[in-house]
Scaffold this motif. Structure first.
Motif, PDB file in Angstrom:
ATOM      1  N   CYS A 160       0.849  -1.194   0.000  1.00 29.71           N
ATOM      2  CA  CYS A 160       0.000   0.000   0.000  1.00 29.71           C
ATOM      3  C   CYS A 160       0.878   1.235   0.000  1.00 29.71           C
ATOM      4  O   CYS A 160       2.099   1.150   0.158  1.00 29.71           O
ATOM      5  CB  CYS A 160      -0.961   0.017   1.191  1.00 29.71           C
ATOM      6  SG  CYS A 160      -0.182   0.246   2.798  1.00 29.71           S
ATOM      7  N   GLY A 161       0.240   2.394  -0.159  1.00 35.02           N
ATOM      8  CA  GLY A 161       0.969   3.647  -0.198  1.00 35.02           C
ATOM      9  C   GLY A 161       1.342   4.142   1.181  1.00 35.02           C
ATOM     10  O   GLY A 161       1.091   3.489   2.196  1.00 35.02           O
ATOM     11  N   ILE A 200       4.962  -6.197   1.005  1.00 31.31           N
ATOM     12  CA  ILE A 200       6.032  -5.960   0.043  1.00 31.31           C
ATOM     13  C   ILE A 200       6.041  -4.489  -0.347  1.00 31.31           C
ATOM     14  O   ILE A 200       5.036  -3.963  -0.809  1.00 31.31           O
ATOM     15  CB  ILE A 200       5.834  -6.815  -1.231  1.00 31.31           C
ATOM     16  CG1 ILE A 200       5.618  -8.284  -0.871  1.00 31.31           C
ATOM     17  CG2 ILE A 200       6.986  -6.629  -2.196  1.00 31.31           C
ATOM     18  CD1 ILE A 200       6.808  -8.984  -0.297  1.00 31.31           C
ATOM     19  N   GLN A 201       7.178  -3.810  -0.188  1.00 30.01           N
ATOM     20  CA  GLN A 201       7.258  -2.392  -0.531  1.00 30.01           C
ATOM     21  C   GLN A 201       8.469  -2.127  -1.425  1.00 30.01           C
ATOM     22  O   GLN A 201       9.615  -2.262  -0.995  1.00 30.01           O
ATOM     23  CB  GLN A 201       7.346  -1.541   0.737  1.00 30.01           C
ATOM     24  CG  GLN A 201       6.121  -1.630   1.645  1.00 30.01           C
ATOM     25  CD  GLN A 201       4.852  -1.106   1.012  1.00 30.01           C
ATOM     26  OE1 GLN A 201       3.743  -1.502   1.369  1.00 30.01           O
ATOM     27  NE2 GLN A 201       4.971  -0.192   0.054  1.00 30.01           N
ATOM     28  N   THR A 202       8.204  -1.769  -2.672  1.00 30.08           N
ATOM     29  CA  THR A 202       9.274  -1.401  -3.603  1.00 30.08           C
ATOM     30  C   THR A 202       8.872  -0.163  -4.392  1.00 30.08           C
ATOM     31  O   THR A 202       9.162  -0.048  -5.585  1.00 30.08           O
ATOM     32  CB  THR A 202       9.571  -2.556  -4.582  1.00 30.08           C
ATOM     33  OG1 THR A 202       8.390  -2.852  -5.345  1.00 30.08           O
ATOM     34  CG2 THR A 202      10.014  -3.804  -3.850  1.00 30.08           C
ATOM     35  N   ALA A 203       8.176   0.759  -3.737  1.00 32.31           N
ATOM     36  CA  ALA A 203       7.673   1.984  -4.368  1.00 32.31           C
ATOM     37  C   ALA A 203       6.681   1.637  -5.483  1.00 32.31           C
ATOM     38  O   ALA A 203       5.777   0.835  -5.275  1.00 32.31           O
ATOM     39  CB  ALA A 203       8.832   2.847  -4.870  1.00 32.31           C
ATOM     40  N   CYS A 204       6.869   2.174  -6.692  1.00 32.99           N
ATOM     41  CA  CYS A 204       5.880   2.032  -7.773  1.00 32.99           C
ATOM     42  C   CYS A 204       5.608   0.584  -8.163  1.00 32.99           C
ATOM     43  O   CYS A 204       4.527   0.274  -8.660  1.00 32.99           O
ATOM     44  CB  CYS A 204       6.343   2.793  -9.008  1.00 32.99           C
ATOM     45  SG  CYS A 204       6.640   4.537  -8.750  1.00 32.99           S
ATOM     46  N   SER A 205       6.581  -0.292  -7.968  1.00 33.80           N
ATOM     47  CA  SER A 205       6.430  -1.679  -8.425  1.00 33.80           C
ATOM     48  C   SER A 205       5.921  -2.613  -7.334  1.00 33.80           C
ATOM     49  O   SER A 205       5.896  -3.827  -7.524  1.00 33.80           O
ATOM     50  CB  SER A 205       7.769  -2.197  -8.954  1.00 33.80           C
ATOM     51  OG  SER A 205       8.768  -2.153  -7.942  1.00 33.80           O
ATOM     52  N   SER A 206       5.502  -2.086  -6.208  1.00 33.82           N
ATOM     53  CA  SER A 206       5.168  -2.907  -5.041  1.00 33.82           C
ATOM     54  C   SER A 206       4.171  -4.025  -5.331  1.00 33.82           C
ATOM     55  O   SER A 206       4.392  -5.184  -4.985  1.00 33.82           O
ATOM     56  CB  SER A 206       4.624  -2.030  -3.913  1.00 33.82           C
ATOM     57  OG  SER A 206       5.605  -1.144  -3.437  1.00 33.82           O
ATOM     58  N   SER A 207       3.050  -3.697  -5.972  1.00 33.29           N
ATOM     59  CA  SER A 207       2.013  -4.705  -6.199  1.00 33.29           C
ATOM     60  C   SER A 207       2.483  -5.803  -7.144  1.00 33.29           C
ATOM     61  O   SER A 207       2.170  -6.981  -6.945  1.00 33.29           O
ATOM     62  CB  SER A 207       0.745  -4.051  -6.753  1.00 33.29           C
ATOM     63  OG  SER A 207       0.168  -3.190  -5.799  1.00 33.29           O
ATOM     64  N   LEU A 208       3.248  -5.424  -8.175  1.00 31.90           N
ATOM     65  CA  LEU A 208       3.762  -6.429  -9.110  1.00 31.90           C
ATOM     66  C   LEU A 208       4.793  -7.323  -8.445  1.00 31.90           C
ATOM     67  O   LEU A 208       4.841  -8.532  -8.684  1.00 31.90           O
ATOM     68  CB  LEU A 208       4.358  -5.749 -10.341  1.00 31.90           C
ATOM     69  CG  LEU A 208       3.377  -5.371 -11.452  1.00 31.90           C
ATOM     70  CD1 LEU A 208       4.107  -4.635 -12.575  1.00 31.90           C
ATOM     71  CD2 LEU A 208       2.680  -6.595 -12.005  1.00 31.90           C
ATOM     72  N   VAL A 209       5.637  -6.737  -7.595  1.00 29.44           N
ATOM     73  CA  VAL A 209       6.622  -7.546  -6.877  1.00 29.44           C
ATOM     74  C   VAL A 209       5.921  -8.448  -5.867  1.00 29.44           C
ATOM     75  O   VAL A 209       6.325  -9.592  -5.646  1.00 29.44           O
ATOM     76  CB  VAL A 209       7.675  -6.650  -6.192  1.00 29.44           C
ATOM     77  CG1 VAL A 209       8.634  -7.491  -5.352  1.00 29.44           C
ATOM     78  CG2 VAL A 209       8.469  -5.861  -7.229  1.00 29.44           C
ATOM     79  N   ALA A 210       4.848  -7.954  -5.261  1.00 30.77           N
ATOM     80  CA  ALA A 210       4.045  -8.785  -4.353  1.00 30.77           C
ATOM     81  C   ALA A 210       3.474  -9.972  -5.110  1.00 30.77           C
ATOM     82  O   ALA A 210       3.467 -11.109  -4.614  1.00 30.77           O
ATOM     83  CB  ALA A 210       2.924  -7.956  -3.735  1.00 30.77           C
ATOM     84  N   LEU A 211       2.998  -9.731  -6.333  1.00 26.60           N
ATOM     85  CA  LEU A 211       2.462 -10.804  -7.175  1.00 26.60           C
ATOM     86  C   LEU A 211       3.547 -11.822  -7.511  1.00 26.60           C
ATOM     87  O   LEU A 211       3.340 -13.030  -7.409  1.00 26.60           O
ATOM     88  CB  LEU A 211       1.872 -10.221  -8.450  1.00 26.60           C
ATOM     89  CG  LEU A 211       1.312 -11.222  -9.457  1.00 26.60           C
ATOM     90  CD1 LEU A 211       0.056 -11.884  -8.906  1.00 26.60           C
ATOM     91  CD2 LEU A 211       1.011 -10.542 -10.786  1.00 26.60           C
TER      92      LEU A 211
END
Length: 360
Positions: free
Chosen positions: A123-124, A182-193
């Motif tokens: 999340c943000g 999972i927190q990687t800024a803009c790519s967080s949701s894709l990295v979580a996936l």
């Protein structure tokens, strides 16, 4: 023969985004080429708490992606008190709701006691105190000192700090697989996936819930443009266009339920899609600045994802790109895609040229 144990089925989904209350509505917005942004009047911006001094500045763009019903939450259903719901970050609230809907859509909402369901979420920012202060805690909770003094500070943190998003969801829905934020800024949701895919492959969990939420507070607000920033001075996002000049902020939440393809077929699950390959890397220091992408890093990652899928680029008929709509990011992405697709073709032919029209 394809390894069905490596491939991952998408067996459930749910989400809502700016201008769309469901994934089906969101798909229609994209197909029609609509801009899901909303312009806000000066009166609206003031009523939402945006300072007049900021609104009246020439570099303030009074629009953004607006998410309706972001203030709605069935606290009793999820066993939270009304006070807990009031102080909870809306990103938590909506991700909890959409995750429940995704599990419901998959048919596994009542089966979580007998299987291990992992959670991979993002999340943000929630506790950020920057100039625009577009966070729920800063704008809606912090100044209510009487409320804060009546609550355990730990409880306030648990319901707002993004570190607790996945584990709070696991606790609330009684999910017993890995719970990772999972927190990687803009790519967080894709990295979580991607992380969820690997967890399902390795057998850490039977199914996995993956996704994320990004919701601004106030919801009706714009942004200030700064020279050289990623944000658009025109309030328009035109990826892969000669008119591209930056992004516009939006709001949204989405979740998918994943399961190994062989088991999904065996259990007669409804399969909405299949994930064949994933890859995650980093550019390191080989780029012009910290926030800039690199051709080499993106190309390597695309090639690894194609390799992981066990296919050739010739077999790929559609690419959903990052498409930042910036003069730096778009050409780099196109070059990386072109190079990677040429290198991973079954038959080496002249480089592919990508083209398309997309409105943000």
């Amino acid at each position: 023969m394809e390894d069905l144990k490596k491939q991952i089925a998408v067996i459930g989904y749910s989400g809502k985004f700016s201008g769309a209350g469901s994934l089906e509505e969101y798909s229609n917005v994209i197909m029609k080429g609509e801009r899901a942004f909303m312009n806000f009047s000066r009166h609206t911006l003031i009523s939402e708490g945006v300072p007049e001094g900021i609104i009246d500045q020439s570099d303030y763009i009074g629009l953004s992606g607006y998410l309706s019903d972001a203030d709605k939450f069935d606290a009793k259903f999820f066993k939270f008190s009304n006070r807990e719901a009031e102080i909870m970050d809306p990103q938590f609230r909506l991700f909890l709701q959409e995750s429940y809907h995704a599990l419901e859509n998959s048919g596994y909402i009542n089966k979580t006691n007998s299987i291990k369901c992992g959670v991979f979420a993002s999340c943000g920012m929630a506790l950020y105190s920057g100039k625009n202060r577009n966070t729920y805690f800063k704008n809606n909770v912090e100044h209510h000192t009487d409320v804060l003094e009546s609550l355990d500070p730990v409880k306030v943190k648990l319901l707002n700090d993004k570190d607790y998003l996945a584990t709070l969801l696991s606790y609330t829905l009684n999910l017993r697989g890995p719970g990772l934020t999972i927190q990687t800024a803009c790519s967080s949701s894709l990295v979580a996936l991607s992380t969820a895919v690997k967890s399902v492959r390795y057998g850490d969990c039977d199914i996995a819930l993956a996704g994320g939420a990004s919701i601004h507070a106030p919801r009706k607000c714009g942004y200030q443009y700064y020279e050289g920033s990623i944000y658009s001075p025109s309030g328009k996002c035109n990826p892969f266009s000669s008119e591209s000049n930056g992004i516009v902020g939006g709001n949204g939440v989405g979740a998918v339920v994943l399961k190994r393809l062989d088991k999904a077929l065996e259990d007669n699950d409804i399969i909405h899609g299949v994930i064949k390959g994933v890859s995650v890397n980093n550019d390191g220091a080989k780029k012009v600045s910290f926030t800039a992408p690199s051709i080499e890093g993106q190309q390597e990652n695309i090639e690894k994802a194609i390799e992981d899928a066990g296919i050739f680029s010739d077999e790929i008929g559609y690419v959903e790109a990052h498409g930042t709509g910036t003069k730096m990011g778009d050409p780099i992405e196109i070059t990386a895609l072109t190079n990677a697709f040429f290198n991973k073709r079954k038959e080496k032919k002249p480089p592919i040229l990508f083209s398309g029209i997309c409105k943000g």
